[in-house]
Design a protein around this motif. Structure first.
Motif, short mmCIF file in Angstrom:
data_model
loop_
_atom_site.label_atom_id
_atom_site.label_comp_id
_atom_site.label_asym_id
_atom_site.label_seq_id
_atom_site.Cartn_x
_atom_site.Cartn_y
_atom_site.Cartn_z
N GLY A 135 0.84 -1.44 0.22
CA GLY A 135 0.08 0.07 0.04
C GLY A 135 0.82 1.14 -0.21
N LEU A 136 1.98 1.28 0.72
CA LEU A 136 2.76 2.76 0.55
C LEU A 136 3.23 2.97 -0.83
CD1 LEU A 136 4.66 4.51 1.70
CD2 LEU A 136 6.37 2.74 2.07
N GLY A 137 3.64 1.91 -1.56
CA GLY A 137 3.94 2.22 -2.77
C GLY A 137 2.64 2.81 -3.66
N ASP A 138 1.67 2.26 -3.30
CA ASP A 138 0.24 2.61 -4.34
C ASP A 138 -0.15 3.97 -3.74
OD1 ASP A 138 -0.06 0.09 -5.41
OD2 ASP A 138 -1.10 -0.62 -3.60
N VAL A 139 -0.01 4.53 -2.57
CA VAL A 139 -0.53 5.88 -2.10
C VAL A 139 0.50 6.93 -2.53
CG1 VAL A 139 -0.56 7.26 -0.08
CG2 VAL A 139 -1.43 5.08 -0.12
N VAL A 140 1.84 6.70 -2.52
CA VAL A 140 2.85 7.63 -2.88
C VAL A 140 2.99 7.63 -4.56
CG1 VAL A 140 5.18 8.70 -2.62
CG2 VAL A 140 4.12 7.29 -0.97
N GLY A 141 2.70 6.45 -5.03
CA GLY A 141 2.31 6.66 -6.73
C GLY A 141 1.24 7.47 -7.10
N ALA A 142 -0.01 7.43 -6.44
CA ALA A 142 -1.22 7.91 -6.78
C ALA A 142 -1.31 9.51 -6.26
CB ALA A 142 -2.20 7.18 -6.44
N LEU A 143 -1.24 9.63 -4.87
CA LEU A 143 -1.23 11.04 -4.44
C LEU A 143 -0.68 12.10 -5.24
CD1 LEU A 143 -2.65 12.50 -2.22
CD2 LEU A 143 -0.83 12.02 -0.66
#
Length: 217
Positions: free
Chosen positions: A14-22
């Motif tokens: 999830g860390l990578g998903d959040v910082v990839g999208a935000l």
């Protein structure tokens, strides 16, 4: 934003998903968002052109010195990769190696030094998980002299509480914050077992704001 993971370049959850999208959404709102992550050897470089930005520089962590440089990708504006094969050419993103703490201290210091080189004064430094947990304290102490960061606020997002970045107190010199040792959690630092430094704890103590990805946190 400083993170050990950014999708789709390198992520385990999830860390990578959040910082990839935000950052994409914040840019649509007109914000200048610059994201820093390690240039892992596992990153697929065939999907774009990666090029160095500026000259190499040396990050000194205690008695250790690492030659680093910032790399950009033509297909990912606003992404800045910290290139240091000595630290990041290990296949996977995370290790159990004795220098694991320095791998991410180098990321944090490189991000701040890159801001200095670009003359970029961030309104907010957004830290993510234990890997960037010492950034707020580092800005308050080691970089307090630089007016570039005089108005910079810090935000820590906690994505995974199971990983807190706990290292022996003997690694304190590697943080470059030994002169400010009194600001570390003293009960932990002077435990009978030799003491520990918990990076996530210090992020919680010194960040200007804290966000979490779960209400149960």
């Amino acid at each position: 934003m400083v993170s050990s993971e950014v999708g789709p370049f390198a992520k385990t959850g999830g860390l990578g998903d959040v910082v990839g999208a935000l950052p994409k959404y914040l840019r649509r709102l007109g914000h200048d968002v610059r994201v820093f992550m390690p240039f892992y050897s596992a990153i697929d470089t065939s999907k774009g052109t990666f090029a160095p930005l500026g000259d190499a520089f040396v990050v000194r962590l205690g008695s250790h010195a690492y030659t680093c440089r910032i790399v950009t990708a033509d297909h990912a504006p606003g992404m800045f990769f910290v290139h240091c094969p000595e630290l990041y050419a290990r296949g996977g993103l995370y290790t159990n190696d004795p220098d694991e703490h320095r791998r991410f201290l180098a990321l944090c210091w490189s991000a701040l030094m890159a801001c200095q080189g670009m003359g970029f004064a961030p309104d907010v430094v957004h830290c993510n998980d234990w890997q960037t947990g010492l950034l707020p304290l580092t800005i308050k102490t080691a970089f307090a002299w630089d007016k570039l960061f005089a108005n910079t606020k810090t935000l820590l997002s906690i994505h995974n509480l199971n990983y807190q970045g706990s290292f022996p107190a003997s690694t304190l010199p590697d943080t470059n914050l030994q002169a400010d040792y009194q600001l570390f959690h003293q009960e932990q630092l002077h435990r009978a077992d030799g003491g520990r430094i918990n990076y996530l704890l210090h992020g919680i103590l010194y960040a200007g704001g804290i966000a979490t990805v779960s209400p149960t946190y």
